[in-house]
Write a protein that holds these residues in place. Sequence first.
Motif, PDB file in Angstrom:
ATOM      1  N   GLY A 205      33.283  28.943  30.754  1.00 33.48           N
ATOM      2  CA  GLY A 205      33.827  29.492  31.979  1.00 33.48           C
ATOM      3  C   GLY A 205      35.062  28.731  32.431  1.00 33.48           C
ATOM      4  O   GLY A 205      35.887  28.303  31.628  1.00 33.48           O
ATOM      5  N   VAL A 206      35.197  28.550  33.726  1.00 40.35           N
ATOM      6  CA  VAL A 206      36.282  27.765  34.300  1.00 40.35           C
ATOM      7  C   VAL A 206      35.642  26.626  35.097  1.00 40.35           C
ATOM      8  O   VAL A 206      34.437  26.636  35.348  1.00 40.35           O
ATOM      9  CB  VAL A 206      37.192  28.633  35.195  1.00 40.35           C
ATOM     10  N   MET A 210      35.844  25.373  41.131  1.00 43.53           N
ATOM     11  CA  MET A 210      36.461  26.594  41.643  1.00 43.53           C
ATOM     12  C   MET A 210      35.503  27.432  42.469  1.00 43.53           C
ATOM     13  O   MET A 210      35.928  28.294  43.242  1.00 43.53           O
ATOM     14  CB  MET A 210      36.981  27.442  40.483  1.00 43.53           C
ATOM     15  N   TRP A 211      34.197  27.189  42.341  1.00 49.41           N
ATOM     16  CA  TRP A 211      33.216  28.109  42.928  1.00 49.41           C
ATOM     17  C   TRP A 211      32.783  27.723  44.338  1.00 49.41           C
ATOM     18  O   TRP A 211      32.010  28.441  44.964  1.00 49.41           O
ATOM     19  CB  TRP A 211      31.987  28.211  42.028  1.00 49.41           C
ATOM     20  N   GLY A 212      33.239  26.597  44.853  1.00 52.77           N
ATOM     21  CA  GLY A 212      32.915  26.240  46.226  1.00 52.77           C
ATOM     22  C   GLY A 212      31.511  25.668  46.363  1.00 52.77           C
ATOM     23  O   GLY A 212      30.798  25.429  45.382  1.00 52.77           O
ATOM     24  N   LEU A 222      29.394  33.827  35.586  1.00 55.23           N
ATOM     25  CA  LEU A 222      29.238  34.866  34.577  1.00 55.23           C
ATOM     26  C   LEU A 222      30.217  36.017  34.783  1.00 55.23           C
ATOM     27  O   LEU A 222      30.847  36.495  33.831  1.00 55.23           O
ATOM     28  CB  LEU A 222      27.806  35.400  34.579  1.00 55.23           C
ATOM     29  N   ALA A 223      30.344  36.491  36.020  1.00 56.03           N
ATOM     30  CA  ALA A 223      31.183  37.665  36.269  1.00 56.03           C
ATOM     31  C   ALA A 223      32.670  37.349  36.145  1.00 56.03           C
ATOM     32  O   ALA A 223      33.447  38.190  35.684  1.00 56.03           O
ATOM     33  CB  ALA A 223      30.890  38.234  37.656  1.00 56.03           C
ATOM     34  N   LEU A 224      33.070  36.137  36.545  1.00 55.55           N
ATOM     35  CA  LEU A 224      34.484  35.787  36.537  1.00 55.55           C
ATOM     36  C   LEU A 224      34.817  34.662  35.567  1.00 55.55           C
ATOM     37  O   LEU A 224      35.824  34.724  34.851  1.00 55.55           O
ATOM     38  CB  LEU A 224      34.935  35.394  37.950  1.00 55.55           C
TER      39      LEU A 224
END
Length: 371
Positions: A205-206, A210-212, A222-224
């Motif tokens: 992923g990244v 980034m996800w807070g 998963l989605a992004l």
Amino acid sequence: MSTRKLLVDVHTHVYLPRYASFLRARAVAPKIFSRPVPGEPGAREDRLVILDNEPSGGRPIGPQYWDRPEKLAFMDKHGIDVSVVSSANPWLDFLSAPEANTLAKELNDDLEGFCSSSPELDSAPSGSGPSIKRLYGLGLLPLVPEASPSDVLKTITQISSLPHLKGVIMGTQGLGRGLDDEELEPVWGEIERNGLVVFLHPHYGVPSSMWGERDNGHVLPLALGFPFETTIAITRMILAGVLDKFPSLKIMLAHSGGALPALSSRLASCIDHDPVVASRLKHNARYYLGQLYFDAVAYGSEELGFGKLRALGSSRMLFGTDHPFFPPLKGTDKWRSVTENLAAINGVAGWGDKEREAVCGGNALRIFNLA
């Protein structure tokens, strides 16, 4: 011989028994562990943890992840004729080079046995030639940091010698420096020479930063995160000139290519305005989009019908399910990864029966040399 059209699943996974046993022996992710079932005294369940800090302590895992009859039963339930099976992530990235080299060869032999022992189709397209098995596979390469490129090349030779393995599944790390690493050029050349398909699939992923701080479960990664990982990896390959040097290389991108189709024109403009990169490439960035293949695991006709993908034509899209992940929700026994992705294919404006039949099976027969 019947002339009926086939449904071929090109994105479907297994953790073969040898690999599952390997994961059971591990104390850190990736691992399989056993835990009590909440609210059921004395009951236990196996859980799969692919990445550290996964929500809900990973996911339940059972025979559908490694058992051939379970895979065939899923296919029969949903009318899938043939599956091109690949090991699920994280493959061998976390191993030492000697471990990866040994395990890759063993798992490739195991996958050949998994596929070669599957039944033949009762019927196949007219003029398809030799009989078609229900299962084919994508092998593993010992792509880890410090790996010897010569060992990777030997494993490609092994995969090419196994009649039911039609390509390789690959993550985005390569030898630890990404897929634009110059040391991979002999690998791309050997894959191209042997006519194998590369299924490029994300895992990392990244960055999680980034996800807070809010708990959103696995939705954002998963989605992004997965699609953007794929987008970055294949773009680095394009910018490095890999697709110019190996124009016959067959690369299939997971999850309909991530964000690449939507961003290809922006990418082209940025390249044109950067003389260093522009002078390195032979073609406009949009051209390279047309050299790639895309699974149809998009869950919506709007995504599959997006302008850039649609412009490529139906010949570059292939049906997939991502089985055994995302099992049925309560109230249904059908997998939405099948029903929604088939509905998406059927709902693309401008596609007729010929185009849909190609996406559902004809393209897979062609690019994997199954018929």
